[in-house]
Design an enzyme around this catalytic site. Sequence first.
Site, PDB file in Angstrom:
ATOM      1  N   ASP A 455      -2.424  -7.297   6.925  1.00 31.31           N
ATOM      2  CA  ASP A 455      -1.680  -7.503   5.690  1.00 31.31           C
ATOM      3  C   ASP A 455      -2.336  -8.627   4.902  1.00 31.31           C
ATOM      4  OD1 ASP A 455       0.246  -5.602   6.202  1.00 31.31           O
ATOM      5  OD2 ASP A 455       1.539  -6.975   7.294  1.00 31.31           O
ATOM      6  N   ASP A 755       4.945  -6.726   9.206  1.00 28.81           N
ATOM      7  CA  ASP A 755       6.081  -7.643   9.153  1.00 28.81           C
ATOM      8  C   ASP A 755       7.399  -6.954   8.827  1.00 28.81           C
ATOM      9  OD1 ASP A 755       5.674  -7.041   6.505  1.00 28.81           O
ATOM     10  OD2 ASP A 755       4.877  -9.012   5.966  1.00 28.81           O
TER      11      ASP A 755
END
Length: 1012
Positions: A455, A755
Site C-alpha cells: 500500500d 489495512d
Amino acid sequence: MEGLLKEFEVPAKNSSEEALRRWRKAVTIVKNKRRRFRMVADLDKRSEKRSTQEKIRVALTVHKAALRFSDAGRSAKHSADVGKSDKVSPETQAAGFGIEPDELASIVRTHDKSTLDFYGGAEGIARKVAVSLSQGVQSCDIPSRQKIYGINKYTEKPPRSFLTFVWEALHDLTLIMLMVCAVVSIGVGIPTEGWPKGVYDGAGILLSIFLVVIVTAISDYNQSLQFIDLDKEKKKIFMKVTRDGTTQKILIYDLVVGDIVHLAIGDIIPADGIFISGYGLVIDESSLTGESEPVNVYKEKPFFISGTNVQDGSGKMLVTTVGMRTEWGQLMATLDEGSDDETPLQVKLNGVATIIGKIGLAFAVVTFLVLVVRFLVEKALAHTFTSWSSNDALKLLNYFATAVTIIVVAVPEGLPLAVTLSLAFAMKKLMSERALVRHLSACETMGSANCICSDKTGTLTTNHMIVDKIWISGNREIKVSEEGEGVRGQTCEASLDILLQTIFLNTKAEVVKDRDGKTSILGQPTESALLELGLLLKGDLDAIQQQYKILREEPFNSVRKKMCVLAALPRGALRAYCKGASEIVLKMCNRTIDASGKPVDLSSEQVNHVTTIINGFASEALRTLCLAYRDLDKGFNEKSLPEEGYTLIAVVGIKDPVRPGVKEAVDSCLAAGITVRMVTGDNINTAKAIARECHILTESGIATEGPQFREWSPQEMKEKIPDIQVMARSMPMDKYTLVNNSRKMLEQVVAVTGDGTNDAPALREADIGLAMGIAGTEVAKSNADVIILDDNFSTIVNVVKWGRAVYINIQKFVQFQLTLLWVNMIMDTLGALALATEPPNDELLNKPPVGRREGFISKTMWRNIIGQAIYQLTVLAVLTFDGERILRLGGSDASSVLTTFIFNTFVFCQVFNEINSRDIEKINVFRGIFSSWIFIGVMVSTVVFQAIIVEFLGDFASTVPLSGQLWLLSIVIGAITMPVSVILKCIPVGKSKTVTHQHDGYVPLPSGPELA
C-alpha cells in the site's frame, strides 16, 4: 534426498488436513514424541473445536427460530414473569446496580427483545447498570463493575512449568534405554569390580543423561516463554470508548459492563452488547453462527455477539456481558486452538531426521549383531561357550549400549526442533523491530519472497496528513498556511460556511481532551487532516454539530471510495454531504458554487478545469479529495443516499510525505531480487509521483489503474504483470487478482500489505499477508501472517532479512549435523542454539530469494558435508588403527590415552566445523562473530565442558588427563577443518536455475570465493 522427501511437503499456508496427516504417518523413527511434536498442530483438537462450534451454531439458530415463533404469543404474562425474576441480590444493590449479571447476559444471548423492551431498551438497561449514555462509565466505578459483572477475559490454561519440560525430556526412548543400561551396569559392576569402581560406568551414563535433560529442558522452557510473550502481543486489541465524558482508546480486556463502545468497519465486537445508535451497521457473525449472510443491527434488532466483526457501517454499543458469560468466552475457554500449522521446513526436516534415523537404526542393529556374533565365535574357539560369567554379561550390555549410542548419534532429533528454535528467536527479535509474527511459517516464507505488493498511505508515506492546497469553486487554488488566513481572506462567507458544514458534519474524526485538558484529534489521518483544516479556518465544531442533526450515514470503504451523510437543517430541510476520491465525486456533480457561494451549473469547460486542478495537485504527490453537497426534499426516504445531482464545493490536496528510509529500503529490495509494486486507491498521478520518489517506478515500468487492469485477458495479465510497478484506483479484488495471478501464473512468492476489511481475501491468498498495526482493522490483522506495528515499509525489509536469516541458519545447522552424523547429546541442543539463532546481516539482501521449488539441502551444502566427512573420517581412521605408533604412546595406559585423544580431537573438529558452518559459501566465517553472543557462549561452554570431561571426570567419563602437547595437537587437527573448508568453498558446484530478471534490470551478484 529431495526425491525421498515427497511425503514431507506441505504448503506454507492453508495446508489440507490430508497433507498434515500424511507426513505424520511417514515419521516412523522418533526418540521423543512429546518433544518432537510439541510445536505441531493437534488435528484431533481442531476437529473437536469444529464440532463444538457447530453445536453452538445449531443451538443459536434453533433458539432464534424459537424466539420468532414465541414472540407473537408473548403477552402481559411475560411482563409478570419478568417482574418476578427481577430480584436483585443485596451485593448487586449495594454496588448501585439494578440487574443481575446472569439475567443481563441472558437477554443478549437469547436475543430476547421483549425483555429488553420491558426494561426500556438501551436507555433502560443503561439505568440498570448505572451509566450515562453520553458520559460513559466513570473510572472510579470500574472495580465494582468488575466485581459484580466480571472481567473481559476468558479462562486460559496455565503455562507449563519447568518441571513439565524436564519430564518431557525424560521421555526420550534412547535416554530410557541408556538409563536401563546404567542401572544394569551398576548392578553388575558392584559385585564384579567392587565399590566405587563398579559404579563409574553407570554413574557416568546417568550424569550425561542428567546434563542432556537439563540443557534440553532449559532450552525448551525459554522457547515456550517466548511464545507466551508473543501470544500476549497478538491479543492486544484496542477499542474506542466513551469514559468519564471523553473518548478514549483502551484494551478490550479492560472493558466493563456499561462501557459505551464506538464501532467502525473492520472492528471486532469485543463483548456482548446492545445497539445505542448508528448507521448501516452490518455484522459478520459467521465465526460463531456459521451463517455466511451478514446481519443488520439497528433499533429493532439491537443485539451484538462477542467475537463477530463489523462488516459495514458505524455506531455505538452498550456493553452488557463480558468474559466467561459471553458465548465466545465459553467457546474459547473450552477449546484449544491446537497450535499453528507446522512450517514447510519443520516438516521437511522431520523427513530428513526420519530417513537418517532409519539408516542409523540399521547400522545400530548390524553393529550389535556383528559384536555379538564375534563374541560368541571367540567363546566357541576358546571352548568356553558353556561357561558364562558376570563379565560376559557386562560385555553384552556394553554392546547393547554401543548400539543405543549409535541410535542417539544417528537420529538427528534436533533437526526439526532447530527450526522451531530459530523461528522463535526470529519472532522475538522481530517483535523488538516492530513486526509481530502471527504465524510461524511467515518467518520462514518471507525469506523466499520475490515480490512485495505494498500500500502507499502509511506504509511508504508517514500517514501524518495535512491539507497543503485547496481550490474552492470560483477561486484559484490556495496554499494553506499554518494560520489559515489565506483561505479565509480569499473566500466569501457563504462558501466558507458550506465548506465548514461539509467538513464538520461528514466526519468520523473527533476533537477530544485528555485528563490533563490537552486537545487532540482522534480519527483516521485523512479525516483528521480535514477536521484540522476546519478548525484552522476558525470553524465552530460544537455549534455546527449541535445545530444540524445527522439522520443517515454511508461510511467510507475501499469499494465506495466516498463517505456521505444525510443531515436535517435547522428549518427542517434535508441536505446530503459527500466527500471522497476526486474523480468519483466530480462525476456525481452537475453544479458548482460561484465566487459568491451560490450554486450554478457545472459546464464541461469547468469540469475540464477542475480535472486540471486535480491532476496538478496529484502531480505534486498530493492526495486529492472533492467535497460536495445536495439539497433534498423533506420527504426523501430512499434507503441509500443519491449518487448524482451534487454541487461541487472544493478540491483539497492533502500532503503525506514519504517516510524517511523508504527509498533505501526499496533499493535494498531491488538488490535482493525482490520486485516492489505499489497498490493504492489514490489518483494515478499521485501514485506515480510517490512511486518515483520511492524509487519504485522506473522508465520501463507499467503504471496502470484498477478499471483498466480488470479488462485485461488472462494472457495479457501473464505478459504485463511482471512489469507492473504501480496500480492506482484499485479495489480490494484488484489486489487479490494481482496476488493470485502473480503466484499461479508467474510462480512468484508474494507478500502483500493490507489495512482494510476488504483486504482480507488478498491477505489470505498471499504467501505472506502483512497487516498494518496502526491503520489496519482487526479483520485485516486477524487474516494476516505478520502485523507491521509501525506501518513502515522499512520494517517489511527487516522481516525479509530475518526470513532469509532463518533459512540460512537452518542450512548451517543441517550441514553441521550431517557432516559426520555427530548429533551428540549435548551438541544436539547447543549446536542448534549456536547456529539457529544468529542475527541477519545486510549481505543477505545481496542475494536473490530462494525459489519456490528449490531444494533445501543445496549442492553447496553437500559439497561441504562430504568434504568435511572425508577429512574427519580419514583422521579418525588413521588415529584408531595406528595412533599409538604415530603419537609414540607407551605404557599401560597407552590405549586409554589414545581413546581420550581421539575423542578430544573429534570434539575439536566439531567445534571448528561449527565455526565453518557460519557461512555456507563465503570464506570469511569470522565476520560478525562477536555480534552473536549466543554463538560465542556456546563455543566457550563446549570447550570448557570438554576440558572438565577429559581432565576431571576420569572414570565417570572413561577418560584420562592429556598432556599439554596432546591438547595442542587435538586443537590443531580440529583447526585444520578450517583450511579444508576454504579449499572446499573454492570447488565450483552447479547453481539451481532461478528467475533473475527484475523490472529495473537488476542482475544477482556473483557468489563464491570471489566474495570472500
